[in-house]
Design a protein around this motif. Structure first.
Motif, PDB file in Angstrom:
ATOM      1  N   SER A 133      63.159  63.144  27.671  1.00 14.04           N
ATOM      2  CA  SER A 133      61.954  62.657  28.358  1.00 14.04           C
ATOM      3  C   SER A 133      61.303  63.707  29.242  1.00 14.04           C
ATOM      4  CB  SER A 133      62.316  61.437  29.211  1.00 14.04           C
ATOM      5  OG  SER A 133      63.310  61.776  30.173  1.00 14.04           O
ATOM      6  N   ASP A 134      62.057  64.742  29.586  1.00 15.31           N
ATOM      7  CA  ASP A 134      61.526  65.738  30.514  1.00 15.31           C
ATOM      8  C   ASP A 134      60.987  66.984  29.813  1.00 15.31           C
ATOM      9  OD1 ASP A 134      64.011  66.470  29.607  1.00 15.31           O
ATOM     10  OD2 ASP A 134      64.634  67.415  31.498  1.00 15.31           O
ATOM     11  N   ILE A 135      60.860  66.955  28.499  1.00 18.14           N
ATOM     12  CA  ILE A 135      60.402  68.123  27.744  1.00 18.14           C
ATOM     13  C   ILE A 135      59.097  67.790  27.018  1.00 18.14           C
ATOM     14  CG2 ILE A 135      60.886  69.709  25.836  1.00 18.14           C
ATOM     15  CD1 ILE A 135      62.641  70.249  28.198  1.00 18.14           C
ATOM     16  N   SER A 136      58.081  68.623  27.231  1.00 16.16           N
ATOM     17  CA  SER A 136      56.845  68.521  26.444  1.00 16.16           C
ATOM     18  C   SER A 136      57.048  69.375  25.201  1.00 16.16           C
ATOM     19  CB  SER A 136      55.642  69.024  27.244  1.00 16.16           C
ATOM     20  OG  SER A 136      55.428  68.212  28.376  1.00 16.16           O
ATOM     21  N   PRO A 137      57.118  68.755  24.036  1.00 16.74           N
ATOM     22  CA  PRO A 137      57.517  69.517  22.844  1.00 16.74           C
ATOM     23  C   PRO A 137      56.410  70.414  22.290  1.00 16.74           C
ATOM     24  CG  PRO A 137      56.930  67.288  22.217  1.00 16.74           C
ATOM     25  CD  PRO A 137      56.850  67.330  23.716  1.00 16.74           C
ATOM     26  N   VAL A 138      56.847  71.507  21.680  1.00 21.47           N
ATOM     27  CA  VAL A 138      55.949  72.312  20.846  1.00 21.47           C
ATOM     28  C   VAL A 138      56.045  71.750  19.431  1.00 21.47           C
ATOM     29  CG1 VAL A 138      56.241  74.375  22.249  1.00 21.47           C
ATOM     30  CG2 VAL A 138      57.757  73.989  20.296  1.00 21.47           C
ATOM     31  N   ILE A 139      55.172  72.208  18.560  1.00 24.23           N
ATOM     32  CA  ILE A 139      55.236  71.787  17.161  1.00 24.23           C
ATOM     33  C   ILE A 139      55.545  73.012  16.315  1.00 24.23           C
ATOM     34  CG2 ILE A 139      53.969  70.787  15.218  1.00 24.23           C
ATOM     35  CD1 ILE A 139      52.302  69.245  17.258  1.00 24.23           C
ATOM     36  N   ARG A 140      56.564  72.897  15.479  1.00 27.37           N
ATOM     37  CA  ARG A 140      56.958  73.992  14.596  1.00 27.37           C
ATOM     38  C   ARG A 140      56.747  73.581  13.141  1.00 27.37           C
ATOM     39  NH1 ARG A 140      60.160  78.012  17.001  1.00 27.37           N
ATOM     40  NH2 ARG A 140      60.842  77.541  19.135  1.00 27.37           N
ATOM     41  N   ILE A 141      56.451  74.558  12.312  1.00 26.28           N
ATOM     42  CA  ILE A 141      56.317  74.308  10.884  1.00 26.28           C
ATOM     43  C   ILE A 141      57.663  74.492  10.206  1.00 26.28           C
ATOM     44  CG2 ILE A 141      55.763  76.697  10.209  1.00 26.28           C
ATOM     45  CD1 ILE A 141      53.619  75.427   8.315  1.00 26.28           C
ATOM     46  N   LYS A 142      57.890  73.752   9.147  1.00 27.80           N
ATOM     47  CA  LYS A 142      59.119  73.930   8.377  1.00 27.80           C
ATOM     48  C   LYS A 142      58.921  75.083   7.384  1.00 27.80           C
ATOM     49  CE  LYS A 142      61.114  69.301   8.687  1.00 27.80           C
ATOM     50  NZ  LYS A 142      61.641  68.125   7.945  1.00 27.80           N
ATOM     51  N   ALA A 143      59.400  76.242   7.778  1.00 28.10           N
ATOM     52  CA  ALA A 143      59.285  77.420   6.910  1.00 28.10           C
ATOM     53  C   ALA A 143      60.368  77.362   5.830  1.00 28.10           C
ATOM     54  CB  ALA A 143      59.436  78.688   7.735  1.00 28.10           C
ATOM     55  N   PRO A 144      60.123  77.955   4.670  1.00 27.80           N
ATOM     56  CA  PRO A 144      61.157  77.984   3.620  1.00 27.80           C
ATOM     57  C   PRO A 144      62.398  78.712   4.139  1.00 27.80           C
ATOM     58  CG  PRO A 144      59.355  79.495   3.100  1.00 27.80           C
ATOM     59  CD  PRO A 144      58.896  78.666   4.249  1.00 27.80           C
ATOM     60  N   GLN A 145      63.553  78.191   3.800  1.00 23.38           N
ATOM     61  CA  GLN A 145      64.809  78.737   4.336  1.00 23.38           C
ATOM     62  C   GLN A 145      65.517  79.695   3.397  1.00 23.38           C
ATOM     63  OE1 GLN A 145      66.507  74.794   5.405  1.00 23.38           O
ATOM     64  NE2 GLN A 145      66.431  75.528   7.521  1.00 23.38           N
ATOM     65  N   GLU A 146      65.018  79.793   2.186  1.00 23.36           N
ATOM     66  CA  GLU A 146      65.597  80.760   1.256  1.00 23.36           C
ATOM     67  C   GLU A 146      64.508  81.274   0.326  1.00 23.36           C
ATOM     68  OE1 GLU A 146      67.290  77.648  -2.078  1.00 23.36           O
ATOM     69  OE2 GLU A 146      68.629  78.240  -0.435  1.00 23.36           O
ATOM     70  N   GLY A 147      64.797  82.386  -0.314  1.00 17.45           N
ATOM     71  CA  GLY A 147      63.817  82.988  -1.206  1.00 17.45           C
ATOM     72  C   GLY A 147      63.006  84.062  -0.513  1.00 17.45           C
ATOM     73  N   GLU A 148      61.850  84.321  -1.050  1.00 16.29           N
ATOM     74  CA  GLU A 148      61.007  85.400  -0.536  1.00 16.29           C
ATOM     75  C   GLU A 148      59.549  84.946  -0.439  1.00 16.29           C
ATOM     76  OE1 GLU A 148      63.382  89.301  -2.329  1.00 16.29           O
ATOM     77  OE2 GLU A 148      61.816  88.327  -3.528  1.00 16.29           O
ATOM     78  N   ILE A 149      58.849  85.542   0.487  1.00 16.53           N
ATOM     79  CA  ILE A 149      57.407  85.362   0.603  1.00 16.53           C
ATOM     80  C   ILE A 149      56.775  86.644   0.074  1.00 16.53           C
ATOM     81  CG2 ILE A 149      55.469  84.988   2.179  1.00 16.53           C
ATOM     82  CD1 ILE A 149      57.553  83.686   4.091  1.00 16.53           C
ATOM     83  N   CYS A 150      56.015  86.545  -0.992  1.00 20.17           N
ATOM     84  CA  CYS A 150      55.486  87.739  -1.662  1.00 20.17           C
ATOM     85  C   CYS A 150      53.959  87.663  -1.766  1.00 20.17           C
ATOM     86  CB  CYS A 150      56.069  87.879  -3.068  1.00 20.17           C
ATOM     87  SG  CYS A 150      57.876  87.844  -3.134  1.00 20.17           S
ATOM     88  N   PHE A 151      53.341  88.796  -1.664  1.00 21.59           N
ATOM     89  CA  PHE A 151      51.917  88.886  -1.968  1.00 21.59           C
ATOM     90  C   PHE A 151      51.598  90.329  -2.331  1.00 21.59           C
ATOM     91  CE2 PHE A 151      52.236  89.776   2.545  1.00 21.59           C
ATOM     92  CZ  PHE A 151      51.282  90.755   2.795  1.00 21.59           C
ATOM     93  N   ILE A 152      50.509  90.506  -3.046  1.00 22.38           N
ATOM     94  CA  ILE A 152      50.060  91.845  -3.424  1.00 22.38           C
ATOM     95  C   ILE A 152      48.954  92.263  -2.476  1.00 22.38           C
ATOM     96  CG2 ILE A 152      49.067  93.287  -5.237  1.00 22.38           C
ATOM     97  CD1 ILE A 152      50.271  91.365  -7.284  1.00 22.38           C
TER      98      ILE A 152
END
Length: 463
Positions: free
Chosen positions: A133-152
């Motif tokens: 009750s005493d914490i104002s929460p931030v919002i986090r995104i659920k990032a992928p937990q395995e694999g790779e993020i790729c771009f050209i």
């Protein structure tokens, strides 16, 4: 057809690195028949500056980079961002994190002590309990937990980030305001941006932004990350090196076309060509040919380019620009002669102004070093004889060649070396030894003014 954008923050003035980024985006959009858009990223209310915002818009107007549509302001789009954050929460792609600052600090300390890179450990990712009750929460995104993020990347080619390098990062602060990486994705999507050209200091942001793009089901734009501009020593460009407000370049006497020509070559080239008109830039520029390595700021190159554009600019345009520097010569009957003469020696508009004013303004003092070097009793007598010769001459004295015709025999008659006569005349006519051709100055001033200034200098004893 490329739709590009430039998105400065009005927390400081627009510097040349930013202007180069804007130029690259502008050229690519215009070349491909697309659109170039301007967005002001003004969500940092505490640091925003109205003066900085005005300077950004003034800089665009000065250099002539026109943008399509109205300027977009992030501060006016908060409801849009919050709607997309709620969408991610509803789809279980984001979550409230109740971790306190003390807990986060302790986690970082333990990870650092273990030789690990500090990162959020996901402890509230699937939290189903009762929120503190005493914490104002931030919002986090659920990032992928395995694999790779790729771009050209259009500059750096294949880019690969392991998913363990990207934690469940914050997309909204505890007060509900969204963070930079989130709003950028929303804006670029809604503005239809297809290609993003920006500094390579944003490279690590790109992996996070791709996570957001994919979570929202948005198409990911093409990225080009442009290497930084360094100083001649290869270090980050400082204000002393030239990383100053773009409008300060105008105050210092640089022309916008010279500055743009200079910037387009800081990271891109077309053979050995150095001079590029805007038409040539639009024809030749391709972001796929941006250099992979950092470029080096060269003040001498900028000055050389500026001198080139001054020399080749029509005189009437120069006369109009000179008004900004409080130099009004439109009404002078020898305006063409003055500008033809002075622009050959000018590196900046300030130098051009100073050169003009040396000629058109009667000197109120005389350069002390020049007087000590070139003026003595014998020379004063020579000047008196020379002035009398001009006074008594009954032929035409309108052009530089007219003065040359009567002066060369005089120099020979008195066995003078040219500087012995010309430097004292320069001092008498302009107060300086650095003025342009004596014959040209005399032609501009006319016989009566030449005599008046020579006799005044003699009378004042060049003091």
């Amino acid at each position: 057809m490329a739709i590009t954008r430039f998105a400065p923050s009005p927390t400081g003035y627009l510097h040349i690195g930013g202007l180069r980024t804007a130029l690259y985006n502008y050229l690519w959009a215009r070349k491909t028949g697309g659109e170039f858009k301007l967005r002001i990223e003004d969500t940092d209310m505490a640091r925003n500056s109205e003066d900085a915002l005005k300077a950004i818009l003034q800089a665009f107007e000065w250099v002539g980079l026109d943008y399509d549509g109205e300027v977009e302001y992030q501060s006016k789009r908060m409801d849009i961002y919050k709607g997309y954050i709620q969408k991610l929460l509803d789809e279980d792609k984001a979550y409230y994190c109740y971790m306190s600052k003390e807990e986060l600090d302790a986690l970082r300390e333990s990870q650092t002590a273990a030789g690990l890179t500090p990162r959020y450990d996901g402890r509230y990712r699937d939290f189903k309990g009762t929120p503190p009750s005493d914490i104002s929460p931030v919002i986090r995104i659920k990032a992928p937990q395995e694999g790779e993020i790729c771009f050209i990347d259009g500059v750096k080619s294949d880019m690969v980030f392991s998913c363990d390098q990207v934690d469940d990062f914050i997309i909204a602060r505890s007060d509900g305001t969204p963070i930079y990486n989130f709003v950028v994705v929303i804006d670029d999507h809604l503005m239809g941006i297809t290609e993003v050209l920006r500094g390579d200091d944003h490279l690590t942001n790109t992996a996070k932004q791709i996570v957001i793009y994919e979570a929202l089901g948005f198409n990911v734009p093409k990225f080009y990350h442009i290497p930084m501009i360094n100083n001649p020593e290869g270090k980050k460009l400082s204000k002393r090196d030239g990383a100053t407000d773009v409008m300060e370049y105008k105050n210092l006497g640089y022309l916008p076309e010279a500055l743009l020509n200079f910037l387009v070559r800081l990271g891109w080239s077309h053979g050995d060509q150095e001079i590029f008109s805007m038409e040539e830039m639009l024809t030749l520029f391709d972001p796929n040919n941006i250099n992979k390595s950092s470029s080096c700021y060269n003040a001498e190159k900028l000055l050389w380019l500026n001198a080139h554009y001054i020399k080749n600019k029509p005189n009437q345009e120069l006369a109009e620009i000179l008004k900004f520097y409080d130099c009004e010569i439109h009404g002078h009957d020898k305006v063409e002669m003055i500008l033809d003469l002075c622009k050959e020696r000018a590196g900046t508009m300030l130098e051009l102004k100073n050169s003009i004013e040396l000629i058109i303004n009667t000197p109120s003092s005389y350069d002390e070093t020049g007087v000590n070097k070139f003026i003595n009793e014998d020379i004063v007598k020579i000047l008196e004889i020379y002035a009398k010769m001009i006074m008594d001459y009954e032929g035409e004295l309108h052009l530089a060649c007219d003065y040359e015709t009567i002066t060369k025999p005089f120099i020979a008659q008195y066995a003078l070396k040219m500087p012995q006569l010309f430097q004292p005349i320069r001092l008498a006519l302009t107060g300086s030894t650095q003025a342009p051709s004596v014959y040209d100055i005399m032609a501009i001033l006319g016989k009566n003014e030449v005599l008046k200034r020579i006799y005044t200098a003699i009378e004042k004893k060049f003091s």
